[in-house]
Every structure is written in structure tokens, then in C-alpha cells.
Design a protein around this motif. Structure first.
Motif, mmCIF file in Angstrom:
data_model
loop_
_atom_site.group_PDB
_atom_site.id
_atom_site.type_symbol
_atom_site.label_atom_id
_atom_site.label_comp_id
_atom_site.label_asym_id
_atom_site.label_seq_id
_atom_site.Cartn_x
_atom_site.Cartn_y
_atom_site.Cartn_z
ATOM 1 N N UNK A 146 31.388 37.726 11.375
ATOM 2 C CA UNK A 146 29.964 38.044 11.572
ATOM 3 C C UNK A 146 29.082 36.915 11.057
ATOM 4 N N UNK A 147 29.469 36.351 9.893
ATOM 5 C CA UNK A 147 28.708 35.234 9.329
ATOM 6 C C UNK A 147 28.737 34.050 10.282
ATOM 7 N N UNK A 148 29.960 33.769 10.819
ATOM 8 C CA UNK A 148 30.095 32.647 11.744
ATOM 9 C C UNK A 148 29.285 32.885 13.016
ATOM 10 N N UNK A 149 29.375 34.142 13.525
ATOM 11 C CA UNK A 149 28.605 34.473 14.728
ATOM 12 C C UNK A 149 27.109 34.348 14.455
ATOM 13 N N UNK A 150 26.712 34.787 13.236
ATOM 14 C CA UNK A 150 25.299 34.699 12.864
ATOM 15 C C UNK A 150 24.843 33.252 12.762
ATOM 16 N N UNK A 151 25.748 32.399 12.214
ATOM 17 C CA UNK A 151 25.433 30.978 12.122
ATOM 18 C C UNK A 151 25.227 30.394 13.506
ATOM 19 N N UNK A 152 26.167 30.704 14.420
ATOM 20 C CA UNK A 152 26.063 30.191 15.786
ATOM 21 C C UNK A 152 24.789 30.701 16.438
ATOM 22 N N UNK A 153 24.534 32.022 16.260
ATOM 23 C CA UNK A 153 23.335 32.627 16.827
ATOM 24 C C UNK A 153 22.080 31.989 16.250
ATOM 25 N N UNK A 154 22.089 31.767 14.917
ATOM 26 C CA UNK A 154 20.935 31.168 14.253
ATOM 27 C C UNK A 154 20.680 29.768 14.768
ATOM 28 N N UNK A 155 21.762 28.992 14.906
ATOM 29 C CA UNK A 155 21.604 27.621 15.371
ATOM 30 C C UNK A 155 21.053 27.585 16.786
ATOM 31 N N UNK A 156 21.534 28.521 17.631
ATOM 32 C CA UNK A 156 21.019 28.597 18.997
ATOM 33 C C UNK A 156 19.554 29.018 18.974
ATOM 34 N N UNK A 157 19.268 29.998 18.088
ATOM 35 C CA UNK A 157 17.920 30.566 18.026
ATOM 36 C C UNK A 157 16.892 29.528 17.608
ATOM 37 N N UNK A 158 17.260 28.643 16.650
ATOM 38 C CA UNK A 158 16.304 27.701 16.086
ATOM 39 C C UNK A 158 16.465 26.279 16.620
ATOM 40 N N UNK A 159 17.438 26.100 17.508
ATOM 41 C CA UNK A 159 17.691 24.759 18.026
ATOM 42 C C UNK A 159 16.465 24.190 18.713
ATOM 43 N N UNK A 160 15.743 25.038 19.444
ATOM 44 C CA UNK A 160 14.573 24.573 20.179
ATOM 45 C C UNK A 160 13.260 24.763 19.454
ATOM 46 N N UNK A 161 13.311 25.107 18.177
ATOM 47 C CA UNK A 161 12.089 25.343 17.405
ATOM 48 C C UNK A 161 11.272 24.056 17.276
ATOM 49 N N UNK A 162 9.992 24.155 17.540
ATOM 50 C CA UNK A 162 9.089 23.009 17.390
ATOM 51 C C UNK A 162 8.496 23.041 15.984
ATOM 52 N N UNK A 163 8.716 21.971 15.221
ATOM 53 C CA UNK A 163 8.231 21.885 13.844
ATOM 54 C C UNK A 163 7.347 20.652 13.726
#
Length: 430
Positions: free
Chosen positions: A74-91
Motif C-alpha cells: 500500500x505504501x509503495x502504491x501510495x508512493x507511485x500514486x503520489x508521484x503520478x499525482x504531483x508529477x505535473x504540479x506547477x510550483x
């Protein structure tokens, strides 16, 4: 005749006694047999129970292994999900500028190191109406967006604070620039950089990797690139990937969200914004992430603060040089529910030593050590001896977390820490 009758009665009695004896004996044998049967049954039951306990224990152990494996998945899936989720974040990077023509030094590095101009747009907010600085910024053309703080009116300042006029202007500028970033341009997050900062090669990677923590952990309210005690000799230069939680707001290259600004903007102070933001009323027991090795370094000796701390501390801060792939690392250890218990356990299991033992290198064992302080004066005295910054803001020592200041000295981790029964920060220590 009488004799025969006597013999007969005796014979009858003898037979009766024999019958009674045999009956009792038989009963005893039966009871004995049943006792043996019960005992055998109990032994078998005990053996069965023991076997069942063993089976249950193995079963429970197997279940725990399955659960832990699923947690890890679950942690690994969350990491992958998080990275996908924030990959396109504009900062966006918000550069606060005024009248330093050396702003080009900061801008050159930001442009050189940023991996993607679309993901990390650079907004330069200029105050002061300084033409030479404006000219320098405009040379960058479309690589940066220049905005100018329009209110150049003199600020009404109490007579006793006339010499601190610069701090009032800075607070006004910060408030306007952050309003523009969040409410006009409608960004969800920004990284604030002053115009006198050098940045590390992995500056953007650091903030992109820690951004998910800032969004997901409500006990965090900023990520800072700065370590107040990040001088050579007080850091582990070989462990530039190390990150910490800190109750002290560091500033000097820091990331905040729109949600936090919405909380702060309506009560933004007229001056001394950085000390104001460190007050308990604003901090609300929230922490910042800070690095072992700083990702920014100030070159601005001359400024509003007149070089305060520069000669003793700031010019000795080590700027990170090695690139750390933070976006590929598991940083969940910095989440409060994970970090706190492990941090406290590590600190208070460390051996207690004196400053003199540490200085003279008279510690014969490996591992981290702890120096205890009980009073403000004891802390300041020890901090000065070690070369740490010794001041407090709202009772919080620089880099402190739960009253504990972590640093490295002669190859080992050292904790300058209060007693385990620490009751919290005392604002009168400022």
C-alpha cells in the motif's frame, strides 16, 4: 445344636464380610481405572491445547506477515500514486527583489537548475522602484515574469522604530507579492526566494520531492531549504539526503501553500513578518521540513539587517553540491505519526555526555550522544561553545524540534536536548 448354629452364623458373617470386601475392592478398582482414564484424558487435552496454540501462533504470525506485506504494498502504491499525482504540479518561484543588481546571480542559478520552465515559472516581484535592478531583470525577457509592488508611499512608523523602516517595507512587499501569486495568478503553492540567495543544483528536486508531504500532513506548514546551523563542522556532508522536522521556521527559500496564505493574509503584520510567523498564534504547533545540508546560501551581507549574524554564521553555511533524487525516495518517515516516536526514542536512548567530553573526543563508544540543558542560560552557553546559533524566537531554538537541536560534531550525531519530561517551549526564553 447351639454350637452348629454358632458356626453357621459365623460362616454367614464371614461370607458377608467377604462379599462386602470384594464389593469395596471392585469399586476401588473401578475408581482407580476411572482416575487413570481422567488423567490420561487431561494429558491428551493439554497436549491438544498446546498443539492448537502452536498452530494458532503460526497462523497469527502468518497473518501479521501478510498484513505487513500488504501495508508495504500500500505504501509503495501510495508512493507511485503520489508521484503520478504531483508529477505535473506547477510550483512557481517567487523571487523577492528590491534594489540589488546582483539579483542576476540568483536568477541565473534558478534558470540553470530548473528542470522544466512550465512546471517552475519564475515570478520576480520588485519593490523600491530601482531602475538599475529593473533593467537587470528585464534582460531575462520571457524567462521570468516581472511584477512591481505599486505602493511606494511612505509608511507611518512609530518614532521608536524609525530605524527599522526597512522591515515595514519588506512586510508590505511580501504581503502584496503573495497575494498576487495566490489570488491573482491563482497558484496553489509557491517557493519564496530572496534576491540574495544562491541555490543548490537539486533545489527544485528537493521541493518537488517534499511537496506531497506538505500537502498531505496537516502538522506541516512549510518546507525550507535552509539549515540555520548548517555550517561546515556541524553537518554530515556525506548525508546530504537527510531531512528533519523543525518547530523553528527557517525561511530563506521556503515553500507554502495557498491554504496557509489564506489563513495568514488577513492578519499579516506591518513589520518583522518572519518573527511574527514564528509566534505560537501563527505556528499552532506545526512544523517545517528542513535539510541536513542547506539548499540555499545567502550572499547578501549588506541589507536591512545590516549583516546581522553574517560574519559569525551565515557566510559559513555549506551549500549542497551533490544531487539527491528526492522524488525517487520514500520520505514518509517525515510524517508526524512515524517521525515523532522514532525521533524521541533515538534521542533519549542516546548516551548522556558533557560538552567537555565531546570537545576533547573522550567518548569511547560509537553512536549518537546527548547533551542535556535545563535552562535558557545553559542552552545558550553550550550552543555558543559548540558554534550553534544560540538565539530563540518565541522560545524556540533554531532548528529545534520538541526542544531538541540536532547537529553533527566530530563524526557523530549530537542532540542538545531538554529532559524527557519537557513541558513545551517557553516564550519568555526569547
Amino acid at each position: 445344636m447351639r454350637m452348629r448354629r454358632t458356626y453357621f452364623i459365623g460362616f454367614i458373617l464371614l461370607v458377608w464380610i467377604l462379599i462386602v470386601y470384594l464389593t469395596v475392592k471392585k469399586h476401588q478398582i473401578v475408581v482407580s481405572d476411572k482416575t487413570d482414564q481422567v488423567q490420561n484424558g487431561l494429558q491428551q487435552l493439554e497436549t491438544g491445547i498446546a498443539e492448537q496454540f502452536k498452530i494458532n501462533k503460526n497462523f497469527i504470525s502468518t497473518l501479521h506477515s501478510i498484513i505487513e506485506a500488504k501495508k508495504l504494498d500500500a505504501i509503495k502504491e501510495n508512493e507511485v500514486s503520489t508521484k503520478k499525482e504531483f508529477k505535473g504540479t506547477v510550483i512557481p518561484i517567487l523571487v523577492i527583489a528590491c534594489n540589488r543588481i546582483s539579483v542576476n546571480r540568483c536568477l541565473d542559478q534558478l534558470i540553470q537548475y530548473r528542470p522544466n520552465p512550465d512546471q517552475f515559472p519564475i515570478i520576480v516581484s520588485q519593490d523600491c522602484n530601482h531602475p538599475e535592478t529593473t533593467e537587470v531583470i528585464e534582460r531575462y525577457g520571457s524567462q521570468v515574469l516581472l511584477i512591481k509592488q505599486p505602493d511606494q508611499n511612505e509608511i507611518d512608523i512609530p518614532p521608536k522604530e524609525k530605524k527599522f523602516r526597512g522591515y515595514f517595507k519588506i512586510a508590505r512587499h511580501y504581503g502584496w507579492a503573495l497575494n498576487q501569486t495566490f489570488f491573482n495568478f491563482n497558484f496553489d503553492v509557491t517557493i519564496v526566494v530572496e534576491d540574495d540567495l544562491d541555490v543548490a543544483p537539486d533545489f527544485f528536486e528537493y521541493f518537488l520531492g517534499t511537496y506531497p508531504l506538505l500537502v498531505k500532513d496537516p502538522s506541516l506548514w512549510c518546507v525550507s531549504a535552509w539549515n540555520d546551523n548548517g555550517k561546515i563542522g556541524l553537518i554530515n556532508e556525506k548525508k546530504s539526503e537527510l531531512l528533519y522536522r523543525s518547530d523553528f521556521f527557517p525561511g530563506l527559500g521556503w515553500m507554502l501553500t495557498k491554504n496557509l496564505w489564506q489563513e495568514l493574509c488577513n492578519k499579516w503584520p506591518r513589520a518583522y513578518w518572519d518573527d511574527w510567523i514564528r509566534q505560537p498564534e501563527q505556528r499552532k504547533d506545526r512544523a517545517c521540513i528542513r535539510p541536513e545540508v542547506s539548499r540555499t546560501k545567502t550572499f547578501g551581507k549588506i541589507g536591512v539587517s545590516n549583516g546581522l549574524f553574517f560574519e559569525k554564521h551565515l557566510k559559513y553555511i555549506k551549500l549542497n553540491e551533490a544531487f539527491v533524487p528526492f522524488t525517487k525516495m520514500n520520505l514518509s518517515y517525515l510524517m508526524k505519526d512515524i517521525y515523532d516516536s522514532e525521533f524521541v526514542r533515538t534521542v533519549y536512548q542516546s548516551a548522556v555526555v558533557s560538552y567537555q567530553e565531546l570537545k576533547d573526543d573522550r567518548i569511547t563508544y560509537d553512536g549518537s550522544v546527548r547533551i542535556i540543558y535545563h535552562t535558557r542560560e545553559a542552552y545558550k552557553r553550550t550552543a555558543k561553545l559548540l558554534g550553534l546559533m544560540d538565539d530563540f524566537k518565541s522560545g524556540v531554538p533554531r532548528t529545534g524540534y520538541k526542544g531538541i537541536v540536532t547537529f553533527h560534531y566530530k563524526g557523530r550525531t549530537v542532540y542538545l536536548a531538554p529532559n524527557l519530561n519537557w513541558k513545551g517551549y517557553d516564550p519568555t526564553w526569547s
